[in-house]
Design a protein around this motif. Structure first.
Motif, PDB file in Angstrom:
ATOM      1  N   GLN A 168       0.823  -1.203   0.000  1.00 17.14           N
ATOM      2  CA  GLN A 168       0.000   0.000   0.000  1.00 17.14           C
ATOM      3  C   GLN A 168       0.863   1.262   0.000  1.00 17.14           C
ATOM      4  O   GLN A 168       0.545   2.251  -0.660  1.00 17.14           O
ATOM      5  N   GLY A 169       1.986   1.212   0.734  1.00 16.58           N
ATOM      6  CA  GLY A 169       2.897   2.348   0.747  1.00 16.58           C
ATOM      7  C   GLY A 169       3.562   2.564  -0.597  1.00 16.58           C
ATOM      8  O   GLY A 169       3.725   3.704  -1.055  1.00 16.58           O
ATOM      9  N   VAL A 170       3.968   1.461  -1.248  1.00 12.92           N
ATOM     10  CA  VAL A 170       4.590   1.551  -2.572  1.00 12.92           C
ATOM     11  C   VAL A 170       3.582   2.099  -3.583  1.00 12.92           C
ATOM     12  O   VAL A 170       3.904   2.988  -4.382  1.00 12.92           O
ATOM     13  N   GLU A 171       2.368   1.574  -3.538  1.00 11.92           N
ATOM     14  CA  GLU A 171       1.356   2.023  -4.500  1.00 11.92           C
ATOM     15  C   GLU A 171       1.065   3.508  -4.344  1.00 11.92           C
ATOM     16  O   GLU A 171       1.003   4.250  -5.332  1.00 11.92           O
ATOM     17  N   ALA A 172       0.908   3.960  -3.093  1.00 12.46           N
ATOM     18  CA  ALA A 172       0.616   5.379  -2.868  1.00 12.46           C
ATOM     19  C   ALA A 172       1.773   6.247  -3.361  1.00 12.46           C
ATOM     20  O   ALA A 172       1.567   7.282  -4.005  1.00 12.46           O
ATOM     21  N   GLY A 173       3.003   5.826  -3.069  1.00 18.43           N
ATOM     22  CA  GLY A 173       4.164   6.593  -3.517  1.00 18.43           C
ATOM     23  C   GLY A 173       4.292   6.620  -5.026  1.00 18.43           C
ATOM     24  O   GLY A 173       4.634   7.655  -5.618  1.00 18.43           O
ATOM     25  N   ALA A 174       4.025   5.483  -5.663  1.00 21.00           N
ATOM     26  CA  ALA A 174       4.114   5.416  -7.122  1.00 21.00           C
ATOM     27  C   ALA A 174       3.063   6.319  -7.777  1.00 21.00           C
ATOM     28  O   ALA A 174       3.375   7.097  -8.695  1.00 21.00           O
ATOM     29  N   LEU A 175       1.823   6.246  -7.303  1.00 20.50           N
ATOM     30  CA  LEU A 175       0.756   7.059  -7.883  1.00 20.50           C
ATOM     31  C   LEU A 175       1.020   8.549  -7.687  1.00 20.50           C
ATOM     32  O   LEU A 175       0.734   9.363  -8.568  1.00 20.50           O
TER      33      LEU A 175
END
Length: 348
Positions: A79-86
């Motif tokens: 979830q942290g990776v996805e938020a950072g990527a987006l």
């Protein structure tokens, strides 16, 4: 469907300027950029990702290989990776390597073949094949949670392969748990350790030993058992500890899955926590506060680890030649009642 020509006409600029705004290939004046973005919004223009990748040599996508399906901790990291990527306009392709070295190598290759710009990986205990593949193909990579240079044979890391890493503090938090149990009067404290070969396993065992030494307690090898970082293994390992002639009176479990296994083993023997066995665990998770007793735990900054991994990867993509960085994020002690302490505000 609106085209770049339509956007250019509406914004009163050239098609080349629209391209520069979309692809970040040349500085554009703020007012001009705003006009182009407004035109895109008004017309509902959708950029052609494939065409953009041909211009920039980037797909604006990141490959993530973590065992998110089998481990709730990695789900939070995802979830942290996805938020950072987006946040930075990147898409995410996810694969689960199941902590198996051969499968890990396969899924990373599949992600790479989909032309991701870089990779974020939680490496297995034996990452030699993974490292070889990433090095041969020059894949910009960030390792998270587990450090590949801790316990990894030097010849396993290919010469010239530069990578960044982000993980939580492991050693001192476990020493803190052991010290807390010792302060409560426990003299035989067991550890259900993780999968051998993982840097996290080695660091948490070191923390356990440090905690014993600070408390003036002897180190008994029989009180350290491997739960292989999963629930079934931890259930077996805890059963081994409870079957000792002098079993531990307190237990530290080294990840959330193993905490579940340990609790199953305790229940199967008709014992209670903390009445018969005090318990502290590494890894907090969303339902830890709902257990009875509530679980005393070390909480890792999982989402922050994921977001930091994205930042490190984007920095690497922008500056391929910079020195490698390893970032350590602090963990937090969450004091509840499974350790044997009373509820806050209780007179007990």
């Amino acid at each position: 469907m609106a085209t770049m020509v339509d956007v250019a006409r509406s914004a009163g600029v050239s098609v080349a300027t629209v391209s520069h705004v979309l692809n970040d290939t040349r500085p554009v004046r703020p007012a001009t950029r705003r006009a182009v973005l407004d035109a895109i919004e008004e017309l509902g223009y959708t950029p052609n990702t494939l065409a953009r990748s041909l211009v920039t040599a980037r797909t604006r996508s990141i490959g993530l290989a973590v065992s998110a399906i089998s481990n709730p901790y990695f789900t939070e990291i995802l979830q942290g990776v996805e938020a950072g990527a987006l946040e930075h306009g990147y898409g995410l392709l996810v694969a689960d390597p199941h902590d198996d070295p051969a499968h890990e190598r396969t899924v990373v290759q599949l992600l790479h073949e989909r032309r991701v710009d870089g990779m974020i990986v939680a490496p297995s205990a034996r990452p030699a094949e993974l490292l070889g593949y990433l090095a041969r193909h020059g894949v910009p990579t960030v390792f998270l949670d587990r450090r590949v240079d801790a316990g990894t044979p030097p010849d396993s890391v290919p010469s010239g392969f530069v990578f960044d890493q982000v993980c939580a503090e492991n050693t001192e938090p476990v020493a803190l748990l052991v010290g807390h149990l010792a302060e409560l009067g426990h003299r035989r404290i067991g550890l259900v350790a993780g999968l051998p070969g993982l840097s996290t396993t080695g660091e948490r065992i070191s923390g356990y030993r440090d905690g014993l030494a600070r408390a003036g307690l002897p180190h008994d090898e029989r009180l350290v058992v491997s739960g292989d970082s999963e629930a079934a293994g931890a259930e077996r390992a805890t059963g081994t500890l409870l079957s000792l002639p002098a079993p531990p009176t307190a237990l530290v479990t080294a990840n959330n899955a193993m905490t579940i296994g340990a609790l199953r083993a305790v229940r199967a023997r008709g014992l209670t926590v903390p009445g018969d066995l005090a318990l502290c665990c590494f890894d907090d998770f969303s339902w830890a506060d709902l257990f009875s007793p509530r679980l005393t735990a070390i909480a890792q900054p999982a989402r922050e680890i994921g977001a930091e991994a994205v930042r490190l990867l984007l920095d690497r993509l922008d500056s391929p030649g910079r020195e490698a960085r390893t970032v350590r994020l602090p963990s937090a002690f969450v004091h509840r009642t499974s350790c044997g302490c009373p509820e806050k505000g209780s007179d007990a």
